[in-house]
Scaffold this motif. Structure first.
Motif, PDB file in Angstrom:
ATOM      1  N   ARG A  30      -4.265  -8.165   8.075  1.00  0.00           N
ATOM      2  CA  ARG A  30      -4.582  -6.785   8.433  1.00  0.00           C
ATOM      3  C   ARG A  30      -5.847  -6.282   7.732  1.00  0.00           C
ATOM      4  O   ARG A  30      -6.184  -5.108   7.835  1.00  0.00           O
ATOM      5  CB  ARG A  30      -3.407  -5.866   8.094  1.00  0.00           C
ATOM      6  CG  ARG A  30      -2.155  -6.150   8.919  1.00  0.00           C
ATOM      7  CD  ARG A  30      -1.163  -5.002   8.791  1.00  0.00           C
ATOM      8  NE  ARG A  30       0.034  -5.280   9.561  1.00  0.00           N
ATOM      9  CZ  ARG A  30       1.147  -5.791   9.040  1.00  0.00           C
ATOM     10  NH1 ARG A  30       1.205  -6.064   7.748  1.00  0.00           N
ATOM     11  NH2 ARG A  30       2.206  -6.026   9.794  1.00  0.00           N
ATOM     12  N   ASP A  71       0.798  -1.224   0.000  1.00  0.00           N
ATOM     13  CA  ASP A  71       0.000   0.000   0.000  1.00  0.00           C
ATOM     14  C   ASP A  71       0.836   1.283   0.000  1.00  0.00           C
ATOM     15  O   ASP A  71       0.282   2.377   0.002  1.00  0.00           O
ATOM     16  CB  ASP A  71      -0.961   0.017   1.202  1.00  0.00           C
ATOM     17  CG  ASP A  71      -0.240  -0.173   2.537  1.00  0.00           C
ATOM     18  OD1 ASP A  71       0.960   0.147   2.620  1.00  0.00           O
ATOM     19  OD2 ASP A  71      -0.888  -0.642   3.493  1.00  0.00           O
ATOM     20  N   ASN A  84     -11.594  -5.135   9.512  1.00  0.00           N
ATOM     21  CA  ASN A  84     -10.829  -5.649  10.647  1.00  0.00           C
ATOM     22  C   ASN A  84     -11.177  -7.118  10.833  1.00  0.00           C
ATOM     23  O   ASN A  84     -12.357  -7.460  10.978  1.00  0.00           O
ATOM     24  CB  ASN A  84     -11.164  -4.880  11.931  1.00  0.00           C
ATOM     25  CG  ASN A  84     -10.592  -3.482  11.922  1.00  0.00           C
ATOM     26  OD1 ASN A  84      -9.470  -3.266  11.505  1.00  0.00           O
ATOM     27  ND2 ASN A  84     -11.372  -2.519  12.394  1.00  0.00           N
ATOM     28  N   ARG A 142      -6.308  -6.144   4.444  1.00  0.00           N
ATOM     29  CA  ARG A 142      -6.010  -5.469   3.185  1.00  0.00           C
ATOM     30  C   ARG A 142      -6.185  -6.435   2.018  1.00  0.00           C
ATOM     31  O   ARG A 142      -5.837  -7.611   2.108  1.00  0.00           O
ATOM     32  CB  ARG A 142      -4.589  -4.917   3.183  1.00  0.00           C
ATOM     33  CG  ARG A 142      -4.307  -3.936   4.284  1.00  0.00           C
ATOM     34  CD  ARG A 142      -2.848  -3.515   4.282  1.00  0.00           C
ATOM     35  NE  ARG A 142      -1.953  -4.664   4.425  1.00  0.00           N
ATOM     36  CZ  ARG A 142      -0.628  -4.578   4.380  1.00  0.00           C
ATOM     37  NH1 ARG A 142      -0.063  -3.399   4.184  1.00  0.00           N
ATOM     38  NH2 ARG A 142       0.120  -5.646   4.535  1.00  0.00           N
ATOM     39  N   ARG A 154      -5.851  -2.005  -0.631  1.00  0.00           N
ATOM     40  CA  ARG A 154      -6.839  -1.200   0.079  1.00  0.00           C
ATOM     41  C   ARG A 154      -7.265  -1.918   1.354  1.00  0.00           C
ATOM     42  O   ARG A 154      -7.505  -3.121   1.355  1.00  0.00           O
ATOM     43  CB  ARG A 154      -8.057  -0.970  -0.824  1.00  0.00           C
ATOM     44  CG  ARG A 154      -9.167  -0.143  -0.219  1.00  0.00           C
ATOM     45  CD  ARG A 154      -8.777   1.320  -0.153  1.00  0.00           C
ATOM     46  NE  ARG A 154      -9.883   2.111   0.327  1.00  0.00           N
ATOM     47  CZ  ARG A 154     -10.765   2.701  -0.465  1.00  0.00           C
ATOM     48  NH1 ARG A 154     -10.650   2.593  -1.776  1.00  0.00           N
ATOM     49  NH2 ARG A 154     -11.746   3.419   0.031  1.00  0.00           N
ATOM     50  N   TRP A 155      -7.344  -1.149   2.464  1.00  0.00           N
ATOM     51  CA  TRP A 155      -7.864  -1.730   3.710  1.00  0.00           C
ATOM     52  C   TRP A 155      -9.370  -1.884   3.572  1.00  0.00           C
ATOM     53  O   TRP A 155     -10.083  -0.963   3.202  1.00  0.00           O
ATOM     54  CB  TRP A 155      -7.531  -0.825   4.886  1.00  0.00           C
ATOM     55  CG  TRP A 155      -8.080  -1.352   6.185  1.00  0.00           C
ATOM     56  CD1 TRP A 155      -7.497  -2.229   7.032  1.00  0.00           C
ATOM     57  CD2 TRP A 155      -9.359  -1.046   6.766  1.00  0.00           C
ATOM     58  NE1 TRP A 155      -8.308  -2.486   8.106  1.00  0.00           N
ATOM     59  CE2 TRP A 155      -9.461  -1.778   7.971  1.00  0.00           C
ATOM     60  CE3 TRP A 155     -10.423  -0.234   6.385  1.00  0.00           C
ATOM     61  CZ2 TRP A 155     -10.570  -1.707   8.795  1.00  0.00           C
ATOM     62  CZ3 TRP A 155     -11.544  -0.171   7.205  1.00  0.00           C
ATOM     63  CH2 TRP A 155     -11.600  -0.898   8.398  1.00  0.00           C
TER      64      TRP A 155
END
Length: 691
Positions: free
Chosen positions: A275, A206, A307, A277, A303-304
């Protein structure tokens, strides 16, 4: 052992050390450096009280990069006479730091191993810092490593600009570029005998800065190519990180293939790492692709998205999905027994009937409507769930939404409309009963024919029931409806037929009613101001939208939402709220609820003198809402708070250790949300590292 500060006559150049230069001067690349002149410029800078105003003109022999960093250091409260960086020697924190940066340390291991032997006897040391500038590894000349302890240039030392001012590590983090800081260019007096060159390390996925590699030593080790050396080392570490990520990507794809035999090639697929992503995207539907676009490599790569919960169960994963991704199927992906990612599958839908297309569009509209309601509190999510059930059900023709003024009741009416649409043209009509005069209620609700009463339209006029035919009618503040009109409303709802005023002919209507009120209708019924039969008709299914003061950390989520939305609309950067300001917002009672919070953020964007919002920028009633105890009891309360704070800090450290630094699991163990956990980690000075 610390060196004496003073002029350094050493000649440093790309040429051999015996090259002839004036004493006290050296060439840093293409920049002339004069130790005495730089020291005088630093002393003059401090004497001019740089906190008051920034002088755009800097001495010609002081680089603008250094002058700007001096200004940040001075205005940030750094002690110019400081002799060392802050150092954490707590074993638990060091272990947590190591776990949190395990991937970075692993990627740097090969480069550090090959360079470590070459640096012995050179007077130089190579260090690795995380994204906060905290040292997590150090190798090199043994004497220099030993001397570095004097200024806390060692594992656990914090070297960002906020901690120790201008230096190679912190200034490289700030600029995002390879940077050297030499001798007197440092801001703190105690480190002016050192030279350092740092280069940021970026995550290949990222592009975010996740650390810094730095070459440091006493000033005679300076060479112009030091910066090139650390930049090359940083690129080697990034290459190793990319290889690690590619290996993890391959293993996660293999884990998905072995766990999802029913996956079809036409299905959309997104793989997310631990994470949250996106590391792989294929055949992503257009609606989701628009949400995940983030660069030219692959749609959404890096891209996130979410969670990942600690449990790894499919139910918890499904609940963790953001609203715009809830149409997918999600599968946990484990490596070596640990949850290391998830697969999001978007089943391909064959293009068959137009009815299927409408259902798909309705589902997307419902997701968009849910996404408009910002908040994660349990009471709010429960209200959203009931509204979604009503929207999808054909057996619940009405919904009663109760809640204080400003909580966002109309959003729930729009949610019902979005989820119950049968065509793209189904209308949504809203009417505020509190804004209609008593004489016009009948005409506005039911319409009238030409000449029905004095002032009536010559052509006649349809009421809101006719206008909402086939869609949703939102009657806000229905508690204001006059008692004499209520029987007619009940009749329309029962018969699904409306009679315009002055007309004996009935007009069939198919309307779903969403009524909302800030009154307690049960009390209104008991007082005789609202018909009992009408109350039971419209309130067969009801929800209560909780006031903002009962929604906990939703205040922070809404503040961030409005902040970014207003900033984007005005083309400005979002505001930055201090911890004190956020605590005050959480403590305030919010009598005006979400509307009041939105107006406050808008006002701050207009009136704030800078982008940083502190407690002093907030209205007086918010600043004083969480005021402390009286003077007489202050001492005992402070002692109690100190004891509770220490107990809380220890509980958080224990939870971090027990959960291996995984913040999702820590928050679940402590029974708090992730935003609250972040705030308390900062409040207690506990590093959460790169998680």
């Amino acid at each position: 052992m610390k060196r004496e500060l003073g002029p350094n006559p050493t000649k440093i150049n790309a040429l051999p050390a015996r090259a002839s230069l004036a004493a006290g001067q050296m060439v840093l690349g293409n920049i002339d450096y004069d130790e005495r002149a730089t020291m005088r410029a630093w002393e003059s800078f401090l004497a001019d009280d740089p906190k008051c105003a920034r002088d755009p003109v800097h001495p010609s022999h002081v680089r603008s990069l250094i002058h700007d960093s001096w200004y940040r250091s001075a205005t940030g409260g750094i002690n110019a006479q400081g002799i060392e960086a802050p150092l954490s020697s707590d074993r638990d924190e060091i272990e947590y730091l190591t776990r949190a940066n395990a991937e970075l340390l692993s990627a740097a291991r090969r480069s550090f191993a090959s360079l470590g032997q070459l640096l012995d006897g050179t007077g130089a040391m190579l260090v690795l810092a995380d994204s906060d500038g905290v040292l997590i590894d150090a190798i090199g000349d043994k004497k220099t490593l030993h001397d570095g302890m004097d200024i806390h240039l060692a594992i656990g030392g914090k070297w960002n600009e906020d901690a120790v001012g201008t230096n190679g590590i912190g200034t490289a983090l700030w600029t995002g570029e390879p940077t050297f800081v030499h001798a007197a260019e440092h801001f703190c007096a105690g480190i002016k005998s050192w030279t350092c060159a740092g280069a940021p390390i970026r995550d290949p996925l990222d592009g975010k800065i996740i650390g810094v590699v730095d070459l440091s030593g006493y000033s005679p080790i300076f060479r112009p190519h030091n910066t090139a050396l650390v930049a090359a080392t940083a690129r080697q570490i990034e290459k190793a990180l990319a290889e690690q990520q590619q290996e993890q990507r391959t293993r996660l794809l293999e884990a998905f293939i072995s766990s999802a035999p029913s996956y079809r090639r036409k299905d959309g697929l997104v793989i997310v790492d631990h994470r949250g992503r996106a590391i792989f995207c294929n055949n992503v539907p257009d609606g989701e692709k628009a949400e995940m676009m983030d660069g030219p490599m692959e749609p959404g790569r890096g891209r996130w998205l979410m969670n990942l919960p600690s449990s790894g169960s499919e139910a918890d994963l499904a609940r963790a999905l953001p609203a715009h991704l809830r149409s997918c199927h999600i599968t946990p992906l484990k490596l070596d027994g640990d949850l290391r990612g998830a697969a999001l599958v978007f089943p391909s839908v064959p293009a068959v009937s137009s009815v299927a297309v409408v259902h798909r569009e309705v589902n997307k509209h419902l997701q968009d409507a849910v996404a408009m309601i910002i908040g994660e509190s349990e009471t709010l999510q429960a209200a959203i769930d009931v509204a979604c059930r009503v929207a999808r059900s054909s057996s619940a023709p009405s919904l009663l939404v109760e809640g204080e003024t400003g909580v966002g009741k109309e959003l729930f009416a729009r949610l019902v409309h979005a989820g119950s649409r049968r065509t793209t043209t189904d209308p949504f009509i809203a009417m505020n009963c509190g804004a209609i005069t008593r004489d016009l209620f009948g005409s506005e609700l039911f319409g009238h024919v030409a000449g029905a009463f004095t002032g009536a339209s010559r052509e006649g006029k349809p009421g809101v029931f006719e206008l909402a035919n086939g869609g949703v009618l939102s009657l806000d503040e229905i508690g204001e409806l006059p008692l004499e009109i209520q029987p007619f409303l009940l009749r329309v709802l029962e018969e699904r037929m409306v009679h315009r005023i002055g007309d004996s002919r009935g007009r069939p209507v198919d309307v779903r009613l969403v009524a909302s009120t800030n009154r307690d209708l049960k009390q209104e019924v008991a007082a005789g101001r609202f018909r009992r039969d009408l109350y039971y008709r419209i309130g067969a299914v009801s929800i209560t939208v909780p006031p903002l003061r009962e929604r906990g950390d939703d205040v922070l989520l809404l503040t961030e939402h409005f902040n970014r939305k207003i900033a984007a609309a005005s083309g400005e950067e979002p505001l930055e709220f201090s911890h004190e300001a956020m605590d005050a917002l959480l403590a305030y009672r919010w009598p005006g609820n979400v509307r009041e919070l939105k107006n406050l953020v808008g006002r701050l964007h207009v009136l704030a003198r800078g982008r940083d919002i502190g407690l002093h920028d907030l209205p007086e009633e918010i600043k004083t809402s969480g005021s402390g105890p009286s003077l007489q009891s202050a001492t005992s309360v402070e002692e109690l708070e100190g004891t509770l704070a220490e107990a809380e800090r220890q509980a958080m450290k224990n939870a971090l250790e027990a959960e291996g630094g995984n913040l999702s699991r820590v928050a679940r163990r402590l029974g708090i949300s992730r935003p609250t956990l972040y705030r308390k980690l900062d409040q207690h000075g506990i590093r959460r590292g790169f998680v």
